[in-house]
Design an enzyme around this catalytic site. Sequence first.
Site, PDB file in Angstrom:
ATOM      1  N   SER A  96       0.675  -1.131  -0.163  1.00  7.80           N
ATOM      2  CA  SER A  96      -0.073   0.030  -0.036  1.00  7.80           C
ATOM      3  C   SER A  96       0.950   1.137  -0.052  1.00  7.80           C
ATOM      4  O   SER A  96       1.547   1.499  -0.917  1.00  7.80           O
ATOM      5  CB  SER A  96      -1.031  -0.046   1.075  1.00  7.80           C
ATOM      6  OG  SER A  96      -1.714   1.065   0.997  1.00  7.80           O
ATOM      7  N   ASP A 239      -2.226   6.289  -3.395  1.00  7.73           N
ATOM      8  CA  ASP A 239      -1.166   5.509  -2.629  1.00  7.73           C
ATOM      9  C   ASP A 239      -0.532   4.721  -3.569  1.00  7.73           C
ATOM     10  O   ASP A 239      -1.167   4.459  -4.681  1.00  7.73           O
ATOM     11  CB  ASP A 239      -1.804   5.287  -1.287  1.00  7.73           C
ATOM     12  CG  ASP A 239      -2.786   3.977  -1.471  1.00  7.73           C
ATOM     13  OD1 ASP A 239      -3.377   4.109  -2.502  1.00  7.73           O
ATOM     14  OD2 ASP A 239      -2.767   3.134  -0.587  1.00  7.73           O
ATOM     15  N   ASP A 241      -1.191   1.489  -4.030  1.00  3.42           N
ATOM     16  CA  ASP A 241      -2.229   0.406  -4.496  1.00  3.42           C
ATOM     17  C   ASP A 241      -3.485   1.051  -4.969  1.00  3.42           C
ATOM     18  O   ASP A 241      -4.314   0.187  -5.162  1.00  3.42           O
ATOM     19  CB  ASP A 241      -2.114  -0.790  -3.495  1.00  3.42           C
ATOM     20  CG  ASP A 241      -2.886  -0.603  -2.231  1.00  3.42           C
ATOM     21  OD1 ASP A 241      -3.019   0.659  -1.942  1.00  3.42           O
ATOM     22  OD2 ASP A 241      -3.443  -1.509  -1.729  1.00  3.42           O
ATOM     23  N   ASP A 243      -6.029   2.582  -3.411  1.00  4.88           N
ATOM     24  CA  ASP A 243      -7.295   2.599  -2.707  1.00  4.88           C
ATOM     25  C   ASP A 243      -7.544   3.760  -1.904  1.00  4.88           C
ATOM     26  O   ASP A 243      -8.389   3.905  -1.560  1.00  4.88           O
ATOM     27  CB  ASP A 243      -7.532   1.352  -1.664  1.00  4.88           C
ATOM     28  CG  ASP A 243      -6.259   1.428  -0.761  1.00  4.88           C
ATOM     29  OD1 ASP A 243      -5.322   2.017  -0.618  1.00  4.88           O
ATOM     30  OD2 ASP A 243      -6.271  -0.020  -0.150  1.00  4.88           O
TER      31      ASP A 243
HETATM   32 MG    MG Z   1      -3.755   1.602   0.148  1.00  5.59          MG
END
Ligand code: MG
Length: 461
Positions: A96, A239, A241, A243
Site C-alpha cells: 500500500s 497511494d 495500490d 485504494d
Molecule cells: Mg492502500
Amino acid sequence: MRRLFGTNGVRFILGKTMSISDILRLGLAIGTFFKGKKCLMGRDVRLTGEAVASAISSGLMSTGCTVYDVGLITTPALQYLVRRLGFDFGVMITASHNPPEFNGVKVMDSDGVEIPREKEVVIEDIYFRNKFEYANWDKVGDYKVLQGVLDYYIEGVLEHAKIDEITERRFTVVVDPANSVPVFTTPEVLKRLNCRVMTINANLDGDFPGREPEPRPDTLRELAEAVKTAGADLGVGHDGDGDRAIFVDEEGTVHWGDRTGALIVKFFMEEHPGEKIVTPVSTSKVVEDVVKKHGGEVVYTRVGSINVSRKMMEIGAKLGLEENGGIFYGPHHPVRDGTMATVLILNIMAKTGEELSKLLSTLPRYHQFKLKVPCPEELKEPVLKRLREEVKGVKVETIDGVKVWYSDGSWVLMRPSGTEPIYRIYGEAPDEDRARELSRKHEELLRRIVEEVKEEVKEVK
Ligand code: MG
C-alpha cells in the site's frame, strides 16, 4: 498468540522480517484454508512483487488451488474483479502506502472484501503450526495468466459517474499515481469522461522515485504545483495500490481525506437523508456535523479499512470514509477505492458547477494536532486500562483506544498503534491552539501513565 496479519494484511521486508520460505509457507497456509479453490492474484509495482507472487502462487498451487494471475493492478480493481468474475478468493501483493522496502499480502473473500479477523486467525494457526494440507501430485493447481479483464472494473466505476454532466464540463485533471498501478485505472476512467488528463510520477518504478507512496500534503507538493501550472480543475494523488485518493483543489491546496470525504458525504446525504455513514473514531467531527444536519447517523469503528468495510456490510450502510483518503462507496463495492472516489468528486463538481476550493470552504473547519508517545508492546493493554480509569470528559468512547469529547466540541483520541510500539494521540478542536493544547496535555498524561505502569511491572518482577 503470535500475529501475522496487521491492520491491513501481512506486511514484511523480504529477507529481513520474512524470508522467501516464510512467504511460501504463507501461500501454503492461505491455500490450505481455501482448500483447492480458484484464486485471483495481483500485485503493485514493488521490486519484490514478482518474487513474492511466485512464492505465494507455489504455495497456493501445492495445496490444490488454481491461480489466475492478473499481474499489475490496483487493490480495488482486484477486489472488484474477485466478486464480478466469481472467484473464490483473491490475493493482492502490496504494501500500500509503506516505503519501497516493504511488501505485503492482503487476502480477499469471494465477495472481494478483505477476510474478517476470525479467518485470519485460522490462517495464522495453520502457518505457525505448519498444518499444511498438500495436494497429491495429480491434484496440484494450475497457473494461468489472466489478461484483458480490467475493463470490467473501469466500466463498473463508470456506472456511478454522472457521465453527461462531467463530459460536458471537459475538466482538466492532474493524476499522481505514485509511480505505481493506479496509472492503469484513474487516467483511463477520466479519459472516458472526456477529461483532459495529465500525469506526474506515472512511470512504473518500484523505487518510487517521484515521492513516498503515501499521499499527504507534504508528499503531494509537486502535484499541487502541477495543478496550478496546468490551470487544472483538480489534482488527485493516490497511494501505491490505489485504494486511497487525496485531492488538490484548483488553487493548489491539498486537502485531508476527511474534508473531501465530508463533501462526498454532504452530497450523498442530500440525496439519501437519514442514512448511516461508517468511519473510524479518528475521523474529524466535520463528518458528524454534516451527517447530523441531514438527520443521519455516524457509526464509528476501530481504525483500519477492513473494520469500515465489514461494518458497512453488517448494517447495510452505503458510504464509509477514512481521514487518510479512503472512500468506500457501497453501490459500487464496500471497499475503499481511490478511482471511485475521484469520480464521486467530479460528480459533485459537475452537478454544482462550483470549483473544489469553494465547495470545501462551505464545510465547518476543525484543526487536528497529532503526536506519538513510545510504549512497549506488552504495556499497551495495562496502559489502556489506566487511561480508561483516569480520563474524564462529557463523553468517553472506548471503541479503539480512548476518545474523550469536551463540551466545546473538541476531542482527543489516544490509541495504541497496531504496527508500532507507540500510542497515537489525535487532538481536534475548532481552533488550532486548542487542538495543540489538548494533544500536549494528553501527551503528558500518557507519558506519566506509561512510566507508572513500567514501574509497577518492575515491582511485580
Ligand atoms: Mg492502500
